[in-house]
Design an enzyme around this catalytic site. Structure first.
Site, PDB file in Angstrom:
ATOM      1  N   ASP A 127      83.416 -52.019  55.504  1.00 33.89           N
ATOM      2  CA  ASP A 127      82.687 -50.766  55.676  1.00 33.89           C
ATOM      3  C   ASP A 127      83.321 -49.538  55.057  1.00 33.89           C
ATOM      4  OD1 ASP A 127      81.528 -52.690  57.169  1.00 33.89           O
ATOM      5  OD2 ASP A 127      81.336 -51.499  58.981  1.00 33.89           O
ATOM      6  N   GLU A 145      90.130 -58.496  65.839  1.00 30.66           N
ATOM      7  CA  GLU A 145      89.327 -58.256  64.635  1.00 30.66           C
ATOM      8  C   GLU A 145      90.257 -57.990  63.438  1.00 30.66           C
ATOM      9  OE1 GLU A 145      86.923 -54.808  65.159  1.00 30.66           O
ATOM     10  OE2 GLU A 145      85.749 -55.143  63.342  1.00 30.66           O
TER      11      GLU A 145
HETATM   12  C1  9WN Z   1      78.682 -52.597  60.715  1.00 27.55           C
HETATM   13  C2  9WN Z   1      80.659 -57.574  62.571  1.00 27.55           C
HETATM   14  C3  9WN Z   1      80.783 -56.579  61.439  1.00 27.55           C
HETATM   15  C4  9WN Z   1      81.355 -57.240  60.171  1.00 27.55           C
HETATM   16  C5  9WN Z   1      81.701 -56.210  59.100  1.00 27.55           C
HETATM   17  C6  9WN Z   1      82.602 -55.151  59.719  1.00 27.55           C
HETATM   18  C7  9WN Z   1      81.905 -54.506  60.921  1.00 27.55           C
HETATM   19  C8  9WN Z   1      79.915 -53.134  61.442  1.00 27.55           C
HETATM   20  C9  9WN Z   1      80.632 -51.954  62.058  1.00 27.55           C
HETATM   21  O1  9WN Z   1      81.608 -55.507  61.867  1.00 27.55           O
HETATM   22  O2  9WN Z   1      80.730 -53.859  60.495  1.00 27.55           O
HETATM   23  O3  9WN Z   1      77.949 -53.612  60.153  1.00 27.55           O
HETATM   24  O4  9WN Z   1      80.140 -51.457  63.078  1.00 27.55           O
HETATM   25  O5  9WN Z   1      81.646 -51.501  61.537  1.00 27.55           O
HETATM   26  O6  9WN Z   1      82.980 -54.194  58.796  1.00 27.55           O
HETATM   27  O7  9WN Z   1      82.331 -56.859  58.027  1.00 27.55           O
HETATM   28  O8  9WN Z   1      80.439 -58.160  59.647  1.00 27.55           O
HETATM   29  O9  9WN Z   1      81.883 -58.238  62.785  1.00 27.55           O
END
Ligand code: 9WN
Length: 450
Positions: A185, A421
């Site tokens: 992100d 994470e």
């Molecule tokens: C937005 C779910 C997701 C991953 C992404 C990560 C994060 C979300 C966030 O979480 O994204 O889509 O709220 O930051 O960057 O890679 O798929 O784990």
């Protein structure tokens, strides 16, 4: 076996059992949430990684996880980055904010989905699910074989969408419409393009869930970053999620070397599946693999030694030292000497050989780069899933010499059992969500596949 080996095996079994419990705990019965609280829906590339973890436990459940993701597939073939759980209403931006079904007939009405995608790791996951099912005996293998033709048609539509709509000029590089599409992100890869996005003065108000769950705000994107992300969503809405209209109008438009490398490798995997099924598209898929391998190899910057994304609004390369720069190692395509140089860079003090690192895994941004921030989202921490992806695809390419130290270091990073994470790379401190599904999947795969 020595007593030390015995202990290691015991600890590995315990960790694998904990990882399995995390996946079970995050399973709603129809989908595995990306994380228990922070991400209460099914994310696209998370689901692919999770299916590999599940395949070690129950290959049928792995197939069902992918099938659930496929229910969100758009008429264009796009696999959306989120398939929303209809019973979960407290996530932002949620289905109403995306408004996909209201704005385009290409989006399904049920289930509700977001309007962007994520890196196409799915065919690679399916290739692995098939292999792992084969190891569980003839009955499991036969059930997955029976499931495979349907999955193959879905994956083919997905890959054709990407090639047709995200690389219409055949450059071998995918275009993304939002930083979220990269899965990384707020990587500094995207600072330059986002800096030119003026926050929409009429941006509808929103209530973030992430900063209520991760209380240390330094680990999450800032308010300004989020305002820009949601401005990006408003622009996509205005274009009614039409790819051609987005290319013409969106403020944020870049190539993505990591997603392109993943597509190259995944096209190779899908070509192999097609061959096994006797499908007609083998040559087409091999051509995709070749085209994207070449596109990725051609993005290597001579000075930084890394593959770079390009800002398609300015035509300028985005000169930041992030882990995505090692994309060519995922799919091949560099000559022998160039690959040797890239591996040397990976092992150097700018990366896994940095003396301050707690574990010699891949940080999201080089600790030697000015943009490095060890606790900030995608700006420095190490993501176990990213190192796993490198281990997996390096091994797939026969580069076990490069993968082996990464594999060992990653197992050390995961040994604490929090399935975080991401980690602060200098101290090893777990950050972000605990019990993240894809981290548990990574642990299961590393522990059970050697
Ligand atoms: C937005 C779910 C997701 C991953 C992404 C990560 C994060 C979300 C966030 O979480 O994204 O889509 O709220 O930051 O960057 O890679 O798929 O784990």
């Amino acid at each position: 076996m020595t007593a030390v080996d015995d202990l290691a095996v015991h600890r590995g079994a315990e960790l694998a059992a904990r990882a399995a419990a995390v996946l079970r705990g995050n399973d709603t019965g129809v989908m595995v949430r990306a994380a228990p609280d922070l991400y209460p829906h099914q994310w696209s590339w998370d689901a692919a990684f999770v299916s590999v973890g599940l395949a070690h436990l129950d290959p049928d459940r792995a197939c069902a996880e992918l099938d659930h993701l496929f229910t969100g597939q758009w008429r264009t073939g796009m696999l959306p980055h989120i398939v929303f759980d209809p019973d979960e209403h407290d996530y932002s931006p949620g289905p109403e904010r995306w408004g996909c079904a209201e704005l385009t007939a290409d989006a399904p009405v049920v289930p509700r989905t977001s309007g962007i995608c994520q890196p196409p790791v799915h065919a690679l996951a399916v290739e692995r699910v098939v292999t792992l099912a084969g190891r569980r005996g003839p009955a499991a293998a036969a059930r997955v074989r029976a499931w495979l033709p349907g999955a193959y048609r879905r994956l083919l539509a997905w890959h054709r969408y990407l090639v047709r709509e995200r690389d219409p000029r055949g450059t071998g590089l995918l275009t993304i419409h939002h930083g979220w599409e990269s899965g990384m992100d707020n990587s500094p890869r995207w600072d330059e393009p986002w800096s030119r996005v003026a926050v929409d003065p009429d941006l509808p108000p929103y209530r973030r869930r992430d900063t209520r769950i991760v209380r240390d705000a330094s680990q999450r994107p800032t308010r300004l970053e989020y305002d820009r992300y949601l401005t990006g969503v408003e622009e996509l809405r205005r274009a009614r999620y039409d790819d051609a209209r987005i290319s013409a109008t969106a403020s944020f438009l870049t190539t993505d070397v990591l997603a392109s490398a993943v597509l190259a490798a995944a096209s190779g995997a899908l070509a192999g599946i097609a061959r096994g099924l006797g499908a007609a598209e083998v040559a087409e898929l091999e051509e995709h693999a070749e085209r994207f391998r070449a596109g990725v190899a051609g993005s290597v910057d001579a000075e930084l030694g890394l593959a770079l994304d390009t800002d398609l609004r300015t035509g300028e390369p985005l000169r930041v030292e992030t882990v995505a720069g090692f994309a060519p190692l995922l799919c091949g395509g560099l000559g022998t000497a160039a690959e040797r140089e890239m591996v040397a860079l990976l092992r150097s003090e700018r990366w896994t050989g940095h003396p301050g690192l707690r574990h010699a895994v891949l940080p999201s941004t080089s600790p030697a780069a000015p943009e490095f921030r060890p606790r900030a989202y995608w700006r420095g921490p190490s993501w176990p899933v990213v190192t796993w992806l490198f281990v997996w695809l390096l091994e797939r390419r026969g580069r076990t010499d490069v993968a082996a130290p990464l594999r060992r270091a990653l197992l050390d990073e995961l040994a604490g059992g929090s399935f975080a994470e991401y980690h602060e790379p200098l101290t090893g401190e777990p950050l972000g969500s605990a019990d993240q599904s894809w981290t548990a999947a990574a642990a299961l795969d590393l522990l059970l596949s050697c």
